[in-house]
Design a protein around this motif. Structure first.
Motif, PDB file in Angstrom:
ATOM      1  N   GLU A   1     -13.851  -6.958  -5.279  1.00  0.00           N
ATOM      2  CA  GLU A   1     -13.932  -5.486  -5.461  1.00  0.00           C
ATOM      3  C   GLU A   1     -15.039  -5.426  -6.555  1.00  0.00           C
ATOM      4  N   ASP A   2     -15.983  -6.209  -6.927  1.00  0.00           N
ATOM      5  CA  ASP A   2     -16.853  -6.381  -7.914  1.00  0.00           C
ATOM      6  C   ASP A   2     -16.586  -5.525  -8.998  1.00  0.00           C
ATOM      7  N   TYR A   3     -15.702  -5.704  -9.544  1.00  0.00           N
ATOM      8  CA  TYR A   3     -15.173  -5.390 -10.997  1.00  0.00           C
ATOM      9  C   TYR A   3     -16.050  -6.213 -11.939  1.00  0.00           C
ATOM     10  N   THR A   4     -16.076  -5.555 -13.246  1.00  0.00           N
ATOM     11  CA  THR A   4     -16.829  -6.244 -14.259  1.00  0.00           C
ATOM     12  C   THR A   4     -15.469  -7.041 -14.989  1.00  0.00           C
ATOM     13  N   VAL A   5     -15.667  -8.137 -15.834  1.00  0.00           N
ATOM     14  CA  VAL A   5     -14.781  -8.374 -16.484  1.00  0.00           C
ATOM     15  C   VAL A   5     -13.856  -7.656 -17.508  1.00  0.00           C
ATOM     16  N   GLU A   6     -14.730  -6.623 -17.906  1.00  0.00           N
ATOM     17  CA  GLU A   6     -13.770  -5.554 -18.711  1.00  0.00           C
ATOM     18  C   GLU A   6     -12.846  -4.807 -18.080  1.00  0.00           C
ATOM     19  N   GLN A   7     -13.484  -4.372 -16.604  1.00  0.00           N
ATOM     20  CA  GLN A   7     -12.576  -3.731 -15.846  1.00  0.00           C
ATOM     21  C   GLN A   7     -11.257  -4.417 -15.412  1.00  0.00           C
ATOM     22  N   VAL A   8     -11.419  -5.588 -15.089  1.00  0.00           N
ATOM     23  CA  VAL A   8     -10.362  -6.323 -14.544  1.00  0.00           C
ATOM     24  C   VAL A   8      -9.478  -6.663 -15.650  1.00  0.00           C
ATOM     25  N   ALA A   9      -9.872  -6.966 -16.971  1.00  0.00           N
ATOM     26  CA  ALA A   9      -8.913  -6.955 -18.163  1.00  0.00           C
ATOM     27  C   ALA A   9      -8.059  -5.454 -17.897  1.00  0.00           C
ATOM     28  N   ASP A  10      -8.896  -4.589 -18.183  1.00  0.00           N
ATOM     29  CA  ASP A  10      -8.145  -3.157 -17.888  1.00  0.00           C
ATOM     30  C   ASP A  10      -6.972  -2.878 -16.873  1.00  0.00           C
ATOM     31  N   VAL A  11      -7.322  -3.561 -15.799  1.00  0.00           N
ATOM     32  CA  VAL A  11      -6.392  -3.330 -14.850  1.00  0.00           C
ATOM     33  C   VAL A  11      -5.153  -4.174 -14.875  1.00  0.00           C
ATOM     34  N   LEU A  12      -5.425  -5.371 -15.529  1.00  0.00           N
ATOM     35  CA  LEU A  12      -4.316  -6.288 -15.681  1.00  0.00           C
ATOM     36  C   LEU A  12      -3.657  -6.316 -17.264  1.00  0.00           C
ATOM     37  N   ASP A  13      -4.401  -5.589 -17.880  1.00  0.00           N
ATOM     38  CA  ASP A  13      -3.702  -5.244 -19.107  1.00  0.00           C
ATOM     39  C   ASP A  13      -3.720  -6.675 -19.954  1.00  0.00           C
TER      40      ASP A  13
ATOM     41  N   ALA B   1     -10.424   3.598  -8.744  1.00  0.00           N
ATOM     42  CA  ALA B   1     -10.139   2.513  -9.770  1.00  0.00           C
ATOM     43  C   ALA B   1      -8.556   2.594 -10.203  1.00  0.00           C
ATOM     44  N   TYR B   2      -8.187   3.843 -10.482  1.00  0.00           N
ATOM     45  CA  TYR B   2      -6.757   4.115 -10.896  1.00  0.00           C
ATOM     46  C   TYR B   2      -5.883   3.500  -9.724  1.00  0.00           C
ATOM     47  N   ALA B   3      -6.130   3.891  -8.395  1.00  0.00           N
ATOM     48  CA  ALA B   3      -5.319   3.465  -7.309  1.00  0.00           C
ATOM     49  C   ALA B   3      -5.329   2.022  -7.139  1.00  0.00           C
ATOM     50  N   GLN B   4      -6.493   1.264  -7.401  1.00  0.00           N
ATOM     51  CA  GLN B   4      -6.328   0.003  -7.310  1.00  0.00           C
ATOM     52  C   GLN B   4      -5.591  -0.634  -8.322  1.00  0.00           C
ATOM     53  N   LYS B   5      -5.505  -0.012  -9.625  1.00  0.00           N
ATOM     54  CA  LYS B   5      -4.897  -0.688 -10.927  1.00  0.00           C
ATOM     55  C   LYS B   5      -3.381  -0.472 -10.290  1.00  0.00           C
ATOM     56  N   VAL B   6      -2.932   0.557  -9.869  1.00  0.00           N
ATOM     57  CA  VAL B   6      -1.655   0.615  -9.490  1.00  0.00           C
ATOM     58  C   VAL B   6      -1.247  -0.287  -8.340  1.00  0.00           C
TER      59      VAL B   6
ATOM     60  N   THR C   1       0.997  -1.181  -0.028  1.00  0.00           N
ATOM     61  CA  THR C   1       0.159   0.024  -0.110  1.00  0.00           C
ATOM     62  C   THR C   1       0.816   1.181   0.064  1.00  0.00           C
ATOM     63  N   GLN C   2       1.784   1.145   0.677  1.00  0.00           N
ATOM     64  CA  GLN C   2       2.870   2.462   0.785  1.00  0.00           C
ATOM     65  C   GLN C   2       3.578   2.748  -0.464  1.00  0.00           C
ATOM     66  N   THR C   3       3.695   1.610  -1.155  1.00  0.00           N
ATOM     67  CA  THR C   3       4.493   1.560  -2.571  1.00  0.00           C
ATOM     68  C   THR C   3       3.585   2.388  -3.428  1.00  0.00           C
ATOM     69  N   THR C   4       2.386   1.647  -3.428  1.00  0.00           N
ATOM     70  CA  THR C   4       1.332   2.241  -4.196  1.00  0.00           C
ATOM     71  C   THR C   4       1.022   3.793  -4.245  1.00  0.00           C
ATOM     72  N   LEU C   5       0.814   4.217  -2.766  1.00  0.00           N
ATOM     73  CA  LEU C   5       0.508   5.472  -2.323  1.00  0.00           C
ATOM     74  C   LEU C   5       1.796   6.487  -2.962  1.00  0.00           C
ATOM     75  N   THR C   6       2.990   6.020  -2.730  1.00  0.00           N
ATOM     76  CA  THR C   6       4.196   6.497  -3.184  1.00  0.00           C
ATOM     77  C   THR C   6       4.123   6.733  -4.745  1.00  0.00           C
ATOM     78  N   LYS C   7       3.811   5.859  -5.453  1.00  0.00           N
ATOM     79  CA  LYS C   7       3.879   5.852  -6.771  1.00  0.00           C
ATOM     80  C   LYS C   7       2.634   6.853  -7.364  1.00  0.00           C
TER      81      LYS C   7
ATOM     82  N   VAL D   1      -2.639  -3.378  -7.700  1.00  0.00           N
ATOM     83  CA  VAL D   1      -2.317  -4.679  -8.219  1.00  0.00           C
ATOM     84  C   VAL D   1      -1.218  -4.749  -8.888  1.00  0.00           C
ATOM     85  N   ARG D   2      -0.965  -3.740  -9.845  1.00  0.00           N
ATOM     86  CA  ARG D   2       0.332  -3.927 -10.549  1.00  0.00           C
ATOM     87  C   ARG D   2       1.539  -4.147  -9.625  1.00  0.00           C
ATOM     88  N   VAL D   3       1.727  -3.352  -8.446  1.00  0.00           N
ATOM     89  CA  VAL D   3       2.570  -3.315  -7.596  1.00  0.00           C
ATOM     90  C   VAL D   3       2.767  -4.641  -7.008  1.00  0.00           C
ATOM     91  N   TYR D   4       1.480  -5.488  -6.814  1.00  0.00           N
ATOM     92  CA  TYR D   4       1.687  -6.710  -6.041  1.00  0.00           C
ATOM     93  C   TYR D   4       2.121  -7.672  -7.197  1.00  0.00           C
TER      94      TYR D   4
END
Lengths: 163, 234
Positions: free
Chosen positions: A121-133, A58-63, A36-42, A65-68
């Motif tokens: 997080e109740d994301y749609t399939v499309e939102q998950v695809a976007d977060v994970l690219d 959602a942008y923060a969640q995306k960051v 979380t700290q790394t995410t907030l720093t980014k 997940v990518r940090v993780y």
């Protein structure tokens, strides 16, 4: 409101939720804190760009997940199984029952992220695809496989819940 | 189903006792400021510092030390991969042709495709110790081909005989090729079977750039010819 105040206000409102998501992903509160700290720093460093997002949360969640996922990749190319639980044992004894979080911990990191984003997080399939690219088809197939695997891991009474 | 799964996840989270959040936000701001200062220094006269960072990155072999596929699989086969524009929609039959070609010597059999529309196939390979099953799946945009280098992960799951080893290649742009190595026959978990491939061999298989949701027309034609009546599984 200046840059720091704007960021701080957002971060203070969202830090707890981000850490909860991080915990669901890694099952370790200390690591969740670090992620979380790394995410907030980014976010702080790229705050101007982050501010332009349609949905800042959602942008923060995306960051996050990518940090993780980056953390997992750096740590090892092969995930270690965190605990051995034998099928017969946990199916017969409630005390040895595998929890949903334990079962999630046995999925590959990205698949775990897909399940968390879809069902926590109740994301749609499309939102998950976007977060994970990744393509939507990857999210769909991996979700299906992950649920099959969770069904195989969880005890009968839990299975009934999402069978 | 999904509501119950959500509820299970939330229940387990609410049973946790998280440590205090502490000054997480303050620490992030301090770290963020430090990073910004460093970037400013690098941008306005720290040319040598940038070079140093690049040198370290090169020495590490890639971003964040992720695992890149060995050159033996991807690069060797790259020459024979069809350009994206020439590819046609992949078929399970074409996937089996490619899988059979990429597998090390042994007796191949049990060819089958997943029921439904998923691009997933199955093949057994007997290298002298009896047949072991391999299942390969592909998911991605038809326009994405195996270009660049995939990130490969190997996961061992000894408690799951239908996925004892899972080797996955994630290609840039969103193409995933996954090989599941089984140590049992599905439906007969009590009878162990040998692993058909080592992790290195499976890595070479999933790293082949010819995989994709679209494949070389020659492979698709060969698939039609070699597997006209494919069995299904799942």
């Amino acid at each position: 409101m200046n840059h720091d105040e704007d960021f701080t206000q957002f971060a203070q409102a969202r830090a707890e939720k981000l850490r909860a998501t991080a915990f669901m992903l890694c099952r370790d509160w200390h690591l969740a804190q670090d992620l979380t700290q790394t995410t907030l720093t980014k976010l702080y460093v790229g705050w101007r760009r982050a501010r332009q997002a349609d949905n800042l949360t959602a942008y923060a969640q995306k960051v996050l997940v990518r940090v993780y996922l980056d953390h997992r990749r750096r740590r090892s190319s092969a995930e270690a199984v965190t605990a051995e639980v034998h099928d017969a044992g946990y199916r017969q004894s409630p005390d040895l029952r595998l929890t949903m979080l334990d079962a999630l911990g046995r999925l590959p990191a990205r698949d775990r992220a897909i399940v968390i984003l879809r069902y926590f997080e109740d994301y749609t399939v499309e939102q998950v695809a976007d977060v994970l690219d990744v393509p939507v088809s990857v999210v769909k197939t991996q979700t299906k496989r992950s649920l099959e695997r969770l069904r195989g891991l969880l005890a009968a009474e839990q299975l009934a819940l999402f069978g | 189903m999904t509501e119950e799964l959500r509820s299970l996840l939330r229940d387990e989270l609410s049973a946790e006792r998280p440590p205090p959040l502490g000054d997480l936000v303050g620490a992030a701001v301090r770290d963020g400021r430090r990073i910004r200062r460093r970037r400013r220094v690098a941008a306005f006269g720290g040319g040598t510092a940038v070079a140093g960072v690049l040198a370290v990155a090169v020495a590490l072999g890639g971003p964040y030390g992720t695992t890149a596929a060995p050159p033996s699989g991807g690069e060797r086969a790259a020459a024979s991969a069809a350009p994206a524009a020439d590819r046609v929609p992949a078929t399970p039959e074409a996937m089996l042709v490619l899988l059979r070609d990429l597998a090390p010597p042994g007796k191949a059999g049990d060819f089958a495709k997943a029921r439904g529309t998923d691009l997933q196939v199955q093949m057994s390979l007997d290298r002298g110790d009896g047949p072991g099953l391999i299942r390969v799946s592909v998911a991605g945009y038809p326009s994405v081909t195996g270009t660049g280098k995939p990130e490969v992960s190997v996961q061992e799951m000894p408690d799951t005989c239908t996925q004892s080893v899972v080797v996955r290649a994630d290609w840039p742009g969103g193409l995933t090729v996954q090989a599941d190595l089984l140590t049992c026959r599905p439906g007969s978990a009590s009878t162990p079977t040998p692993l058909a491939l080592s992790a290195e061999e499976a890595t070479a298989v999933v790293s082949d750039p010819r995989w994709g949701a679209a494949m070389d027309p020659a492979l698709v034609r060969a698939g039609e010819q070699d597997f006209p009546d494919l069995a299904t599984f799942g």
